[in-house]
Design a protein around this motif. Structure first.
Motif, mmCIF file in Angstrom:
data_model
loop_
_atom_site.group_PDB
_atom_site.id
_atom_site.type_symbol
_atom_site.label_atom_id
_atom_site.label_comp_id
_atom_site.label_asym_id
_atom_site.label_seq_id
_atom_site.Cartn_x
_atom_site.Cartn_y
_atom_site.Cartn_z
ATOM 1 N N ALA A 53 2.460 -16.615 -76.255
ATOM 2 C CA ALA A 53 2.952 -17.976 -75.996
ATOM 3 C C ALA A 53 2.720 -18.275 -74.520
ATOM 4 O O ALA A 53 3.313 -17.635 -73.651
ATOM 5 N N THR A 54 1.842 -19.214 -74.250
ATOM 6 C CA THR A 54 1.560 -19.610 -72.864
ATOM 7 C C THR A 54 2.638 -20.587 -72.408
ATOM 8 O O THR A 54 2.809 -21.660 -72.978
ATOM 9 N N THR A 55 3.386 -20.176 -71.357
ATOM 10 C CA THR A 55 4.552 -20.934 -70.915
ATOM 11 C C THR A 55 4.355 -21.442 -69.491
ATOM 12 O O THR A 55 4.079 -20.643 -68.592
ATOM 13 N N PRO A 56 4.492 -22.743 -69.246
ATOM 14 C CA PRO A 56 4.456 -23.244 -67.859
ATOM 15 C C PRO A 56 5.672 -22.728 -67.092
ATOM 16 O O PRO A 56 6.773 -22.645 -67.641
ATOM 17 N N VAL A 57 5.468 -22.385 -65.827
ATOM 18 C CA VAL A 57 6.558 -21.830 -65.020
ATOM 19 C C VAL A 57 6.599 -22.540 -63.674
ATOM 20 O O VAL A 57 5.622 -23.128 -63.217
ATOM 21 N N LYS A 58 7.772 -22.451 -63.061
ATOM 22 C CA LYS A 58 7.965 -22.943 -61.707
ATOM 23 C C LYS A 58 8.205 -21.733 -60.817
ATOM 24 O O LYS A 58 9.120 -20.946 -61.070
ATOM 25 N N LEU A 59 7.376 -21.583 -59.798
ATOM 26 C CA LEU A 59 7.422 -20.395 -58.955
ATOM 27 C C LEU A 59 8.251 -20.639 -57.704
ATOM 28 O O LEU A 59 8.352 -21.768 -57.214
ATOM 29 N N GLY A 60 8.823 -19.545 -57.212
ATOM 30 C CA GLY A 60 9.555 -19.567 -55.941
ATOM 31 C C GLY A 60 8.778 -18.808 -54.889
ATOM 32 O O GLY A 60 7.653 -19.164 -54.547
ATOM 33 N N LEU A 61 9.366 -17.738 -54.388
ATOM 34 C CA LEU A 61 8.688 -16.931 -53.374
ATOM 35 C C LEU A 61 7.565 -16.135 -54.024
ATOM 36 O O LEU A 61 7.643 -15.728 -55.183
ATOM 37 N N ARG A 62 6.525 -15.896 -53.245
ATOM 38 C CA ARG A 62 5.377 -15.137 -53.731
ATOM 39 C C ARG A 62 4.951 -14.116 -52.687
ATOM 40 O O ARG A 62 5.027 -14.385 -51.494
ATOM 41 N N THR A 63 4.503 -12.964 -53.166
ATOM 42 C CA THR A 63 3.949 -11.927 -52.309
ATOM 43 C C THR A 63 2.594 -11.529 -52.880
ATOM 44 O O THR A 63 2.114 -12.136 -53.848
ATOM 45 N N GLU A 64 2.016 -10.472 -52.297
ATOM 46 C CA GLU A 64 0.721 -10.027 -52.786
ATOM 47 C C GLU A 64 0.812 -9.459 -54.198
ATOM 48 O O GLU A 64 -0.143 -9.547 -54.958
ATOM 49 N N LYS A 65 1.960 -8.880 -54.559
ATOM 50 C CA LYS A 65 2.078 -8.204 -55.846
ATOM 51 C C LYS A 65 3.076 -8.847 -56.789
ATOM 52 O O LYS A 65 3.037 -8.564 -57.989
ATOM 53 N N GLN A 66 3.956 -9.681 -56.286
ATOM 54 C CA GLN A 66 5.003 -10.229 -57.128
ATOM 55 C C GLN A 66 5.155 -11.721 -56.924
ATOM 56 O O GLN A 66 4.710 -12.271 -55.913
ATOM 57 N N ALA A 67 5.784 -12.340 -57.906
ATOM 58 C CA ALA A 67 6.087 -13.763 -57.830
ATOM 59 C C ALA A 67 7.469 -13.984 -58.430
ATOM 60 O O ALA A 67 7.834 -13.370 -59.443
ATOM 61 N N GLU A 68 8.222 -14.867 -57.803
ATOM 62 C CA GLU A 68 9.539 -15.224 -58.308
ATOM 63 C C GLU A 68 9.390 -16.429 -59.233
ATOM 64 O O GLU A 68 8.806 -17.449 -58.856
ATOM 65 N N VAL A 69 9.918 -16.300 -60.446
ATOM 66 C CA VAL A 69 9.857 -17.377 -61.438
ATOM 67 C C VAL A 69 11.212 -18.069 -61.457
ATOM 68 O O VAL A 69 12.222 -17.467 -61.844
ATOM 69 N N VAL A 70 11.226 -19.321 -61.043
ATOM 70 C CA VAL A 70 12.464 -20.083 -61.010
ATOM 71 C C VAL A 70 12.782 -20.651 -62.388
ATOM 72 O O VAL A 70 13.934 -20.646 -62.828
#
Length: 453
Positions: free
Chosen positions: A398-415
């Motif tokens: 299931a392809t889900t649109p997301v809203k991102l917060g902080l991002r790094t080289e390896k991780q992303a925060e999903v709000v």
């Protein structure tokens, strides 16, 4: 008998002979003749009993049945082949991981040069004197007040000798003036006493007016001498003070021939040379890094500059060193260059022994920190419509649109869009689409941490 009959007669005779001998056709008769059997043997063969023939036939049938029974399985396999295997198509395998709740810190990477936080210029306080001695070298750590170099004192020593003579002369003049004052005061007292007696005698008529005038004049002269002696003492004392002031000045100049460190720190540059004439208007004799404090000065884009604040923690890495230094943002410039659109930041390094100013440095500044749902950066697919994450539920994508917060080289925060515990495809791509069935292969969960942007 005609000629035709004579010609066909052998043929009829042969047919009659075959019928008499019991052969079915000409081929059988010819075969018997070729085998060399006699008519008697052939007759015996024709006279074999029927039950013998039946027995032979039964044996042949039994042997054939035995052969068929022995090879029944291969024959049955050939006659009844197994049905073709049913091919089950497996869905493609994809690597998945679980979204977790954790802390994420976003870093901004800046580069620049190492500079002294405060560089002290050490110049001579007196000019015109040659450098006589140098006590320190570049890289030496010095304390406040430590002598760095000494200038020639020959001229000052001569002036001090002259001053000593002037002081002695002034002291002698003072002593002489004080003696003159004492003498003048004694004479003043004597003349004053004589004048007073004369005034009393005049009233009684025991002395003349002329003698009174003489005594009065003598008293006034004694007063003048006393005043003159007082002035001479004042002048002598003034000369002494002048000599003392000159000596003080010479002593100050003598002290200034010793070039001292105005503050503790590290010598970063030495321009002093033996024999060179010291001048305050030229290059400083020494440069000192106050307290040895070194900072990273970097020019950063205005967007990054707006996110930085004094006091933010950082790590600074320099060339040739594997371990980073602990640092903090000390200064954020309030000005951005209108041409380059860059602003200046100063990052103070805590306890940085062995660092050299002018060297290249790289700093990672923690500009923001949150706690939220984390997914691998590789799990986020960026499209024209925004960021998406592919979630696997019951083997279906299931392809889900997301809203991102902080991002790094390896991780992303999903709000918004993903909850903690959701199974997401670790490496998003275009080989699977929304609704595809997949076989999930777990590789672990996203671990909270901090990375550089």
């Amino acid at each position: 008998m005609s000629a035709v009959e004579k010609q066909n007669r052998p043929v009829r005779d042969g047919e009659r002979q075959r019928r008499e001998e019991g052969y079915a056709d000409e081929a059988s008769l010819a075969a018997m003749r070729l085998s060399g059997r006699s008519h008697a043997e052939a007759g015996e063969y024709r006279r074999t009993p029927w039950y013998t023939k039946l027995t032979i036939l039964m044996l042949v049938v039994i042997i054939a049945a035995a052969v068929l029974y022995a090879y029944r399985e291969p024959l049955m396999a050939r006659l009844n082949p197994p049905p073709p295997p049913v091919v089950v198509t497996k869905p493609p395998a994809v690597t998945v991981t679980s979204a977790v709740t954790g802390a994420i810190t976003e870093h901004a990477v800046v580069t620049g040069n190492l500079v002294a936080r405060e560089e002290i210029m050490v110049s001579p306080q007196i000019e015109g004197y040659a450098v006589d001695k140098i006590m320190v070298e570049e890289g030496d750590r010095v304390s406040e007040g430590q002598v760095l170099a000494e200038l020639s004192t020959t001229t000052i020593d001569t002036s001090l000798a002259q001053n000593e003579a002037q002081t002695a002369r002034a002291e002698a003049a003072i002593a002489q003036a004080e003696s003159a004052i004492a003498e003048a005061k004694a004479n003043q007292d004597q003349t004053a006493s004589a004048y007073a007696r004369s005034k009393a005698l005049v009233r009684t008529g025991n002395t003349t007016a002329e003698q009174l005038d003489q005594r009065e004049a003598a008293a006034k002269m004694a007063d003048a001498r006393a005043a003159s002696a007082e002035h001479a003492l004042t002048v002598a004392k003034a000369d002494k003070k002048l000599a003392d002031a000159q000596r003080s000045e010479l002593m100050v100049r003598l002290e200034h021939t010793k070039v001292r460190a105005p503050a503790a720190g590290v010598i970063s540059r030495r321009a002093a040379r033996i024999g060179a004439i010291a001048s305050a208007s030229g290059d400083p004799l020494f440069r000192i890094i106050r307290d040895g404090d070194i900072e990273l000065e970097a020019d950063v884009p205005e967007a990054t500059l707006a996110r930085m604040r004094p006091g933010m923690t950082a790590e600074v890495t320099t060339a040739g060193r594997k371990e980073p230094f602990t640092a903090r943002v000390r200064l954020v410039s309030p000005e951005v260059n209108s041409v380059t659109r860059l602003g200046r930041v100063r990052i103070a390094i805590d306890q940085a022994p062995g660092l050299t100013i002018g060297a290249f440095g790289r700093a990672s500044v923690a500009v923001a920190s949150h706690t939220g749902v984390l997914v691998p950066q590789s799990a986020v697919l960026y499209t024209e419509d925004g960021a998406t994450v592919q979630i696997v539920h019951d083997g279906v994508v299931a392809t889900t649109p997301v809203k991102l917060g902080l991002r790094t080289e390896k991780q992303a925060e999903v709000v918004e869009g993903v909850k903690a515990g959701d199974t997401v495809i670790a490496t998003a791509g275009t080989f699977v689409r929304d609704g595809d069935k997949v076989s999930a292969v777990a590789v672990g969960t996203a671990q909270p941490g901090t990375e550089s942007k």
